[in-house]
Design an enzyme around this catalytic site. Structure first.
Site, PDB file in Angstrom:
ATOM      1  N   ASP A   3     -11.378   2.979   3.944  1.00  0.00           N
ATOM      2  CA  ASP A   3     -11.832   1.587   3.889  1.00  0.00           C
ATOM      3  C   ASP A   3     -13.358   1.501   3.780  1.00  0.00           C
ATOM      4  O   ASP A   3     -13.896   0.444   3.454  1.00  0.00           O
ATOM      5  CB  ASP A   3     -11.387   0.830   5.158  1.00  0.00           C
ATOM      6  CG  ASP A   3     -10.263  -0.157   4.889  1.00  0.00           C
ATOM      7  OD1 ASP A   3     -10.043  -0.493   3.711  1.00  0.00           O
ATOM      8  OD2 ASP A   3      -9.618  -0.593   5.859  1.00  0.00           O
TER       9      ASP A   3
ATOM     10  N   GLN B 212      -4.936  -1.230   9.529  1.00  0.00           N
ATOM     11  CA  GLN B 212      -4.874  -2.581   8.988  1.00  0.00           C
ATOM     12  C   GLN B 212      -5.498  -3.579   9.970  1.00  0.00           C
ATOM     13  O   GLN B 212      -5.134  -3.614  11.143  1.00  0.00           O
ATOM     14  CB  GLN B 212      -3.404  -2.952   8.713  1.00  0.00           C
ATOM     15  CG  GLN B 212      -3.200  -4.295   8.060  1.00  0.00           C
ATOM     16  CD  GLN B 212      -3.735  -4.361   6.636  1.00  0.00           C
ATOM     17  OE1 GLN B 212      -3.545  -3.455   5.837  1.00  0.00           O
ATOM     18  NE2 GLN B 212      -4.433  -5.433   6.326  1.00  0.00           N
TER      19      GLN B 212
ATOM     20  N   LYS C 165       0.840  -1.200   0.000  1.00  0.00           N
ATOM     21  CA  LYS C 165       0.000   0.000   0.000  1.00  0.00           C
ATOM     22  C   LYS C 165       0.875   1.251   0.000  1.00  0.00           C
ATOM     23  O   LYS C 165       0.636   2.192  -0.748  1.00  0.00           O
ATOM     24  CB  LYS C 165      -0.924   0.004   1.225  1.00  0.00           C
ATOM     25  CG  LYS C 165      -2.110  -0.930   1.062  1.00  0.00           C
ATOM     26  CD  LYS C 165      -2.856  -1.160   2.356  1.00  0.00           C
ATOM     27  CE  LYS C 165      -3.931  -2.223   2.135  1.00  0.00           C
ATOM     28  NZ  LYS C 165      -4.525  -2.722   3.378  1.00  0.00           N
TER      29      LYS C 165
END
Ligand code: NDP
Length: 298
Positions: free
Chosen positions: A122, A99, A55
């Site tokens: 997200d 995460q 990422k």
């Protein structure tokens, strides 16, 4: 023998990243804004390490700023929430991703809900979940967003098509179903209690498999010419490659389904590559909205 069109997720992802890089350049040139994405990693889970590294690399490649925060596995929830609060208030940070999974002592939901919804790239915050399920414009979870883009590129209008989503998780199944509904599909959501799953799948023009069970969806569950999107990523033993070796398969029995379907995503190389590309896209979308810029007119 019939062969379905292979939906090339790598190619879609490359195009999506080029689009992001163009938008980032335009944001810099026209508005002096460099989008920034903060990724928070707690602990040293090897799979999460790889995701976070990828990422960060992808973020920099598109010209954005990347901020990585690595925290010890035994961090307490209060300290993690303090970091999120700091990122929420930092104007250089336009997107925040924590995460998952998080260690047991941390309440995952409390952390997700502490992220400013405008920076929740997200799309897991309740405000964004609510916007998606009421047809509004929030930030949409990356994996389903990638699936819907590939479907629209492959099929054109999805209106009126019969779609089944196998799996009802909050991160894939449910947002996927909401996106299909937004495109005016007739949507069935299947799960572990669904009766006659093969029969339900056979009625569908679009089959989305997001189950986490290797090759569960068989070729004879697929209607001839249907479009199959395989979200599953399962690592299984591959003794043919040598002792202790493994390989990745999806939730669909690809070799069977490819002979029946009209189009299908492979695993690997299908949905997976689009997920990071959509994270980058969401970061640009979030940046534009925070600055009051229409992302369609950059
Ligand atoms: P979850 O485990 O959270 O959800 C799985 C869903 O599948 C549940 O709704 C469950 O039903 C359903 N299910 C399980 N067994 C069956 C069965 N026998 N018949 C019908 N339905 C069943 O998984 P996720 O949604 O998080 O992930 C799904 C897959 O997608 C995984 O392989 C994961 O690795 C992959 N994934 C891939 C991503 C990518 O970037 N490509 C990103 C995220 C996930 P119930 O609710 O009744 O228990």
């Amino acid at each position: 023998m019939r062969q379905a069109k292979i939906i090339d997720g790598k190619a879609f992802a490359a195009t999506a990243r080029e689009g992001v890089a163009r938008d980032v350049a335009a944001l810099k040139d026209k508005y002096g804004i460099t989008p920034g994405l903060a990724v928070v990693l707690v602990g040293e889970d090897p799979a999460s390490e790889v995701y976070v590294r990828n990422k960060g690399k992808s973020t920099l490649e598109t010209g954005m700023q990347s901020f990585e925060h690595r925290l010890p596995a035994d961090i307490d929830q209060g300290d993690l929430l303090k970091l999120v609060d700091k990122l929420n208030r930092d104007p250089a940070v336009n997107g925040i991703l924590v995460q998952l999974p998080l260690p047991d002592q941390i309440d995952e939901n409390a952390v997700i809900q502490s992220i400013n919804p405008a920076k929740d790239v997200d799309g897991f915050h309740l405000a964004n979940v609510g916007l998606l399920s009421t047809g509004g414009d929030g930030l949409v979870p990356c994996t389903p967003l990638g699936c819907i883009l590939m479907l629209k590129e492959t099929l054109g209008s999805l209106s009126g098509r019969r779609a089944i989503v196998v799996g009802r998780s909050n991160i894939v199944g449910k947002p996927m179903a909401n996106l299909l509904l937004k495109e005016s599909c007739t949507v069935t959501i299947a799960h572990s209690r669904t009766k006659d799953l093969p029969g339900e799948c056979r009625r569908a023009d679009i089959v989305i498999a997001a189950v986490g069970r290797p090759e569960m969806v068989k070729g004879d569950w697929i209607r001839k010419g249907a479009t199959v999107i395989d979200v599953g990523i399962n690592r299984i033993p591959a003794p043919e490659k040598g002792e202790g070796k493994t390989r990745l398969v999806g939730d669909v029995a690809f070799d069977e389904a490819v002979q029946v379907a009209g189009a299908i995503t492979p695993v690997p190389g299908g949905v997976g590559p689009m997920t990071i590309a959509m994270l980058l896209r969401n970061t640009v979308t979030a940046t534009c909205r925070q600055a009051g810029i229409d992302p369609e007119n950059l």
